[in-house]
Design an enzyme around this catalytic site. Structure first.
Site, PDB file in Angstrom:
ATOM      1  N   SER A   1     -40.700 114.094  77.036  1.00  0.00           N
ATOM      2  CA  SER A   1     -40.807 113.320  76.174  1.00  0.00           C
ATOM      3  C   SER A   1     -39.457 112.820  75.668  1.00  0.00           C
ATOM      4  CB  SER A   1     -41.110 114.334  74.890  1.00  0.00           C
ATOM      5  OG  SER A   1     -41.341 113.805  73.602  1.00  0.00           O
ATOM      6  N   LYS A   2     -39.257 112.008  74.863  1.00  0.00           N
ATOM      7  CA  LYS A   2     -37.843 111.395  74.531  1.00  0.00           C
ATOM      8  C   LYS A   2     -37.908 110.906  73.078  1.00  0.00           C
ATOM      9  CE  LYS A   2     -33.665 111.265  76.319  1.00  0.00           C
ATOM     10  NZ  LYS A   2     -33.339 112.484  77.476  1.00  0.00           N
TER      11      LYS A   2
END
Ligand code: NAD
Length: 481
Positions: A116-117
């Site tokens: 994720s980011k």
């Protein structure tokens, strides 16, 4: 052979000619070496979701609007994990590219997270700490509402423009928003200060991992080393970006491995000293003045962005993506490029560098130290016990017994200079460094072994992508997707 997937253009975005394209091209190139079942390569490559959050915060007597994103690339493993950056040039495509790299990185180093980011489009230097705190808390509320933060679902960490302070605010806001479920709340973010459930060695972790990555490459007799050399003693090193990652990497390779950091390049120019820059003194100068320029232990070149093009043995880009592109790759004179930043070498530049005989250690391996130690921190938060607590005194007593027995048997005193280190039972920082070193070394062996078995992979980036994608594919197949 599987069909190689094409990516949808993100709604409202222009087709990226940059970072996301490079990650996609690397993906596609690696997939030509894998025979995945129909449809699986699409599933692995595509980003599962990207949320855009817009919110207002009343500051300086008026309402300011902010925009941010949180991408979840893959949930084959949960929770998903990845940093949050504060940058004025952030956009959804950059966040998706970074989220994809997180999936690959976690799989490569075998930590049980999906990728994720997140990002907030903001220049943190334009806001006071009090204002940043309010903005961060509002952003956290938005993430919380959408299930994009939580110890079992999605665990942010620091990235460009964020650090311990922002993580502490996020954790506190998450606790307030979930008052009936606080027992594991500390595990909702990593990279926290020690006093708020952080772990010793997290701040330095990515830079420390960069050092271990270089050491692993140099010590492996199967690699070309550095002009035949197997260590960094006397080697000229250029570092781009003197933030968290660049500073720590520069510090460790110069102070511990004997390298000369001859150039540090920043966004406003570079400083140089052929005998080696005193890294800690330069950091103190940067903290005091807000810039590396004007440091008395080096010559300054204000506004000159050609620092990374100067001759050196090792170039460590530790600033941002696309730093080395088709336009400047021909001017890079390093023998070894160590990708401490995410995506610092574009797909096209990678080809140019390799044709010119430059070896590249890829980002998904080199900068994985951050997520490895984040994993240790998350485990510590969920187990609610510091690493080594139960064992430490017992180990000290056992070592004391060994030392006393040796002294009795030999009639000699235990050497004073190593006595303390020998008796020590293992503080948290020692365990963290040891765990990180083990992961970085064993991951290197995985990459190098794969290239030995499949020489057609030909470069370390492709080998790292192939190793990582193969493992993700196995996970998807095991759960029947
Ligand atoms: P940071 O904000 O602490 O430091 C970045 C530095 O780069 C700043 O000093 C900034 O002034 C400088 N910079 C920006 N643009 C530049 C330019 N054009 N030329 C030269 N310098 C420039 O960020 P960080 O945490 O050190 O992250 C750096 C890179 O490492 C990013 O790509 C990030 O995604 C990656 N990374 C960070 C971590 C982590 O734990 N912090 C983990 C993995 C990867």
């Amino acid at each position: 052979m599987n069909a190689i997937p094409q990516r949808d253009v993100h709604p409202g975005q222009t087709s990226s000619a940059g970072f996301l394209d490079s990650v996609d091209q690397n993906f596609r190139h690696a997939m030509t070496f894998l025979d995945l079942p129909e449809g699986l390569s699409d599933r692995i490559m595509q980003c599962n979701s990207t949320y855009t959050v817009r919110f207002g915060v009343r500051l300086r007597g008026r309402m300011f609007s902010f925009i941010g994103w949180r991408s979840v690339h893959s949930e084959h493993c949960e929770p998903v994990k990845g940093g949050i950056r504060y940058a004025s040039n952030a956009d959804a495509e950059e966040v998706e590219a970074l989220a994809a790299l997180m999936t690959l990185k976690c799989s490569l180093v075998d930590v049980p997270f999906g990728g994720s980011k997140g990002a907030l489009k903001i220049d943190p230097r334009e806001w006071t700490p009090q204002e940043l705190e309010r903005i961060t808390r509002r952003f956290t509320q938005e993430l919380n509402k959408r299930g994009l933060i939580g110890p079992g679902v999605n665990v942010p960490a620091p990235d460009i423009g964020t650090g311990e302070r922002e993580m502490a605010w996020m954790m506190d806001e998450f606790r307030r928003a979930n008052p009936t479920d606080v027992i594991n709340a500390r595990g909702c973010v990593t990279g926290k200060p020690l006093s708020k459930g952080g772990i010793a060695g997290r701040t330095e972790a990515t830079g420390r991992g960069v050092q271990f990555a270089i050491q692993s490459y140099l010590r492996d007799p199967r690699t070309a080393g550095l002009n035949g050399k197997r260590d960094l003693k006397g080697a000229a090193v250029i570092v781009q970006g003197f933030g968290n990652v660049g500073y720590h990497a520069a510090k460790f390779v110069s102070e511990e491995d004997g390298a000369r950091v001859t150039i540090v390049a920043e966004r406003d120019g570079y400083v140089t000293n052929a005998d080696g820059i005193a890294v800690e003194a330069l950091k103190q100068h940067q903290i005091k003045t807000g810039s590396i320029l004007g440091f008395e232990g080096a010559t300054s070149f204000p506004g000159d962005m050609s620092g990374i093009e100067q001759p050196c043995d090792v170039l460590i880009p530790a600033a941002m993506e696309n730093a080395i592109h088709a336009g400047n790759a021909v001017r890079i004179k390093a023998h070894l490029v160590v990708e401490a930043a995410n995506g610092p070498v574009t797909f096209d530049a990678d080809k140019v560098l390799r044709t010119r005989g430059v070896t590249i250690l890829p980002d998904l391996y080199v900068n994985a130290g951050g997520v490895v130690v984040s994993y240790f921190e998350w485990v510590k938060n969920l187990t609610h016990i510091p690493f080594g607590l139960m064992e430490r005194r017992r180990r000290e007593r056992r070592n004391q017994t060994i030392a006393t027995t040796l002294e009795r048997m030999t009639g000699k005193e235990f050497p004073a200079d190593i006595r303390d280190e020998f008796l020590e039972g293992g503080a948290e920082i020692d365990l963290v460094r040891s765990g990180l070193e083990d992961v970085m070394r064993s991951t290197w062996i995985r990459i190098a072994d794969l290239i030995e078995q499949q020489p057609e992979l030909s470069d370390y980036r492709t080998a790292a992508y192939v190793a990582s994608i193969r493992q993700i594919a196995d996970a998807y197949e095991a759960i029947g997707i």
